[in-house]
Write a protein that holds these residues in place. Structure first.
Motif: not given
Length: 121
Positions: A61-67, A105-108, A111-120
């Protein structure tokens, strides 16, 4: 390529990938076509009932949507972290996780969807 997909009350169902159709062979009869043995070469994708990705590569199995996210110091592969680690990371980056979000998976995803832009980077 034709593969067996399931057995039903009426017979055995096969998926014809070339013609994009289901072929039903009644019980007691043999198919008059060649059936592929390597299912991993064809059956993959999303389980529509559970919303889970069932993609296989070489039978694994492969997770094709890595967060994945990163801050200026570290990269985090969210889908490989435990709930405790995810909650700690969210707290460090001031991401509030709603009480109804309880699965890893929902927590991940949250977090992915709400990750602070200035941390990227």
């Amino acid at each position: 390529m034709i593969v067996q997909t399931r057995k039903t009350v009426t017979g055995t169902e096969y998926w014809d990938a070339n013609d994009k159709k289901v072929i039903v062979v009644p019980h007691g009869r043999k198919p008059d076509f060649e059936v592929a043995e390597n299912l991993n070469s064809m059956i993959h994708g999303v389980n529509l009932v559970k919303g889970k990705d069932n993609t296989l590569i070489n039978g694994e199995p492969v997770n094709t949507t890595p967060y994945g996210v990163n801050d200026r110091e570290t990269s985090y592969q969210l889908n490989e972290m435990t709930i405790k680690e995810l909650k700690s990371l969210a707290e460090q980056h001031e991401i509030e996780i709603p009480k109804e979000v309880t699965k890893r998976d929902d927590i991940a995803k949250h977090i992915f969807g709400n990750w602070p832009a200035d941390d990227a980077e």
